[in-house]
Motif scaffolding. Structure first.
Motif, PDB file in Angstrom:
ATOM      1  N   ILE A  47     111.881   1.563  27.649  1.00  0.00           N
ATOM      2  CA  ILE A  47     111.052   2.848  28.478  1.00  0.00           C
ATOM      3  C   ILE A  47     110.236   2.895  27.748  1.00  0.00           C
ATOM      4  CG2 ILE A  47     110.630   5.099  29.753  1.00  0.00           C
ATOM      5  CD1 ILE A  47     114.045   4.968  30.559  1.00  0.00           C
ATOM      6  N   SER A  48     110.187   2.417  26.053  1.00  0.00           N
ATOM      7  CA  SER A  48     108.878   3.112  25.487  1.00  0.00           C
ATOM      8  C   SER A  48     108.316   2.426  25.102  1.00  0.00           C
ATOM      9  CB  SER A  48     109.410   3.459  23.515  1.00  0.00           C
ATOM     10  OG  SER A  48     110.115   2.461  23.441  1.00  0.00           O
ATOM     11  N   ALA A  51     106.385   2.106  28.439  1.00  0.00           N
ATOM     12  CA  ALA A  51     105.167   3.171  28.351  1.00  0.00           C
ATOM     13  C   ALA A  51     104.078   2.707  27.208  1.00  0.00           C
ATOM     14  CB  ALA A  51     105.772   4.698  27.584  1.00  0.00           C
ATOM     15  N   ALA A  54     101.640   0.833  29.483  1.00  0.00           N
ATOM     16  CA  ALA A  54     101.081   1.638  31.312  1.00  0.00           C
ATOM     17  C   ALA A  54     100.241   1.469  31.371  1.00  0.00           C
ATOM     18  CB  ALA A  54     102.027   2.618  31.363  1.00  0.00           C
ATOM     19  N   ASP A  57      97.734   6.784  33.498  1.00  0.00           N
ATOM     20  CA  ASP A  57      98.539   8.427  32.781  1.00  0.00           C
ATOM     21  C   ASP A  57      99.662   8.197  33.949  1.00  0.00           C
ATOM     22  OD1 ASP A  57      96.890   8.077  30.931  1.00  0.00           O
ATOM     23  OD2 ASP A  57      95.032   9.755  31.966  1.00  0.00           O
ATOM     24  N   SER A  59     101.891   6.662  35.290  1.00  0.00           N
ATOM     25  CA  SER A  59     102.807   5.842  35.213  1.00  0.00           C
ATOM     26  C   SER A  59     103.249   6.100  33.588  1.00  0.00           C
ATOM     27  CB  SER A  59     102.592   3.825  34.791  1.00  0.00           C
ATOM     28  OG  SER A  59     102.417   4.148  35.996  1.00  0.00           O
ATOM     29  N   ARG A  60     102.280   6.101  32.532  1.00  0.00           N
ATOM     30  CA  ARG A  60     102.958   6.544  31.463  1.00  0.00           C
ATOM     31  C   ARG A  60     104.430   7.879  32.072  1.00  0.00           C
ATOM     32  NH1 ARG A  60      98.650   6.725  28.951  1.00  0.00           N
ATOM     33  NH2 ARG A  60      98.712   3.874  28.851  1.00  0.00           N
ATOM     34  N   THR A  61     103.244   9.356  31.754  1.00  0.00           N
ATOM     35  CA  THR A  61     104.392  10.018  32.884  1.00  0.00           C
ATOM     36  C   THR A  61     105.702  10.179  33.138  1.00  0.00           C
ATOM     37  OG1 THR A  61     101.778  11.525  32.320  1.00  0.00           O
ATOM     38  CG2 THR A  61     104.386  12.225  33.387  1.00  0.00           C
ATOM     39  N   TYR A  63     107.296   7.661  32.728  1.00  0.00           N
ATOM     40  CA  TYR A  63     108.235   6.653  31.416  1.00  0.00           C
ATOM     41  C   TYR A  63     108.356   7.835  30.941  1.00  0.00           C
ATOM     42  CZ  TYR A  63     106.935   2.508  32.885  1.00  0.00           C
ATOM     43  OH  TYR A  63     107.589   0.855  33.636  1.00  0.00           O
ATOM     44  N   LEU A  64     107.734   8.756  30.186  1.00  0.00           N
ATOM     45  CA  LEU A  64     107.671  10.181  29.256  1.00  0.00           C
ATOM     46  C   LEU A  64     109.563   9.966  29.922  1.00  0.00           C
ATOM     47  CD1 LEU A  64     104.308   9.977  27.893  1.00  0.00           C
ATOM     48  CD2 LEU A  64     106.454   9.006  26.937  1.00  0.00           C
ATOM     49  N   LEU A  67     111.781   8.549  29.256  1.00  0.00           N
ATOM     50  CA  LEU A  67     112.680   8.765  28.143  1.00  0.00           C
ATOM     51  C   LEU A  67     113.500   9.684  27.903  1.00  0.00           C
ATOM     52  CD1 LEU A  67     110.007   7.165  26.068  1.00  0.00           C
ATOM     53  CD2 LEU A  67     111.718   6.597  26.472  1.00  0.00           C
TER      54      LEU A  67
END
Length: 90
Positions: A47-48, A51, A54, A57, A59-61, A63-64, A67
């Motif tokens: 996942i990291s 991220a 990604a 933003d 998508s990154r959110t 993934y976070l 996590l």
């Protein structure tokens, strides 16, 4: 003063929420927890990586948030073991 306790009929017993009983940490349970921890750490790693790569933003959110959930699972497993093994409780 009422304790809010009352007698239930046998037919109502299925409606009572059950409290999970802590399982003693046996060698088998430690092996099970170890396997879950290995899986969770591999998941966090995947996942990291996703991220970091990604493209948005949003998508990154997402993934976070994944996590956060995975690390909460790891913390719960570590706490379960540390409560049962002498010298590990903090």
């Amino acid at each position: 003063m009422s304790s809010n306790l009352h007698v239930r009929r046998a037919s109502e017993l299925g409606e009572i929420a059950q409290v999970a009983v802590a399982r003693p940490v046996t060698a088998e349970r430690l092996e099970e927890i170890w396997g879950v921890l290995v899986h969770e750490v591999a998941t966090v790693q995947a996942i990291s990586t996703a991220a970091v790569e990604a493209r948005s933003d949003e998508s990154r959110t997402a993934y976070l948030k994944l996590l956060e959930a995975e690390t909460a699972e790891i913390v719960a497993l570590v706490q379960e073991v540390s409560c049962e093994l002498p010298g590990l409780a903090s």
